[in-house]
Design an enzyme around this catalytic site. Structure first.
Site, PDB file in Angstrom:
ATOM      1  N   ASP A 175      -7.620  45.834 -64.593  1.00  0.00           N
ATOM      2  CA  ASP A 175      -8.456  44.761 -64.048  1.00  0.00           C
ATOM      3  C   ASP A 175      -9.892  45.276 -64.162  1.00  0.00           C
ATOM      4  O   ASP A 175     -10.339  46.064 -63.332  1.00  0.00           O
ATOM      5  CB  ASP A 175      -8.075  44.507 -62.589  1.00  0.00           C
ATOM      6  N   GLU A 211      -7.421  42.185 -68.385  1.00  0.00           N
ATOM      7  CA  GLU A 211      -7.783  40.816 -68.019  1.00  0.00           C
ATOM      8  C   GLU A 211      -8.919  40.326 -68.909  1.00  0.00           C
ATOM      9  O   GLU A 211      -9.891  41.031 -69.155  1.00  0.00           O
ATOM     10  CB  GLU A 211      -8.206  40.729 -66.546  1.00  0.00           C
ATOM     11  N   ASP A 252      -8.043  45.289 -56.389  1.00  0.00           N
ATOM     12  CA  ASP A 252      -8.210  45.541 -57.826  1.00  0.00           C
ATOM     13  C   ASP A 252      -6.956  46.204 -58.389  1.00  0.00           C
ATOM     14  O   ASP A 252      -6.558  45.948 -59.525  1.00  0.00           O
ATOM     15  CB  ASP A 252      -9.409  46.455 -58.082  1.00  0.00           C
TER      16      ASP A 252
END
EC number: 3.1.21.10
Lengths: 176, 176
Positions: free
Chosen positions: A7, A68, A141
């Site tokens: 992430d 991501e 996260d």
């Protein structure tokens, strides 16, 4: 199949490693948050992130990396740093010769919660449940990175093999 | 002082190398444009760019690297790719242990044309004149990269030494 999910973020970058096969529960291997100091020079921050991610890839030897996908519609104050962190993450996987797949936030949410509109709390709850953890991974996260890795295990088979073939071909090719 | 300037872009990334000292005309060492195919996977594009920039840094052994700073106000269709390419450029310099400095487009324009609002043609004209070239560097991405390198030679002394000390300290430090 072992997958390392990222992430991306410049100040906090979540990393999650899971193992599993499509359609079955995954197993947690580990999760991390790489921090860089907003007061530091950009080059030092990117270098620190690059080394941390390269070390984690070397340590965990995943078969592929999931990152991501970043959109410019995101928070414009942080979007440039997020885009730069995502480049470092994609590169850390590619330099190790691994296939790298990007997923949108909604693809990841849909994979783990059944809804592309799920909120962060719901993603954390489902990650905790799917990996059968005693407590939710913190900070968020890390949970998002684990969700990415789970999403890739469940969806990634075919695309991964294609990407691996392309990466192999690129490694044999020239540099300019 | 030898400086490698980078005008970051994912499809076309300009690279310019010059040598000089503050307040005197610079000498051209070389310029390049690294292309990546928009049809390729992001990881292959970033890997290709990383290798090309790493090779150019190794070939030219600059004392420092100057990269154009990217803003989110730029064209939103290409800004994410530009941010990712800039991260690869900054990292290529930092991984070689070099100080990396970023400059805004207006700083670069002001340095070579005297006006922060100068257009691309004016920058190309001045780069051609300042480096005493027979013809303008083509494409414009290369001229912009050379302008960045000239800007850094003329402005970079003190900041470079500070950044070099910080980079050295970071290289001695840990990775997470």
């Amino acid at each position: 199949m072992r997958v390392l999910g990222v992430d991306p973020g410049l100040t906090r970058c979540g990393v999650g490693v899971v193992e599993g096969v499509p359609g079955r529960p995954c197993t947690l291997v580990g999760y991390y948050v790489v921090h860089t100091d907003p007061g530091d020079d950009l080059s030092l921050r990117l270098l620190h992130l690059d080394r941390a991610l390269t070390d984690l890839v070397a340590e965990h030897r995943p078969q592929s990396v999931a990152v991501e996908r970043v959109f410019s519609q995101h928070n414009t104050r942080t979007v440039m740093g997020t885009a730069q962190a995502s480049a470092v993450a994609v590169l850390a996987g590619a330099r190790a010769g691994l296939p790298v797949q990007t997923y949108t936030p909604s693809e990841v949410k849909a994979a783990v919660t059944g809804s592309g509109q799920a909120d962060k709390a719901q993603v954390t709850t489902m990650v905790t449940r799917l990996l059968r953890l005693d407590a939710p991974p913190r900070p968020a996260d890390a949970a998002d990175a684990l969700a990415l890795a789970i999403c890739h295990v469940w969806r990634g088979g075919t695309r991964s093999r294609l990407a691996a073939a392309a990466a192999q071909a690129a490694r044999r090719g020239g540099t300019r």
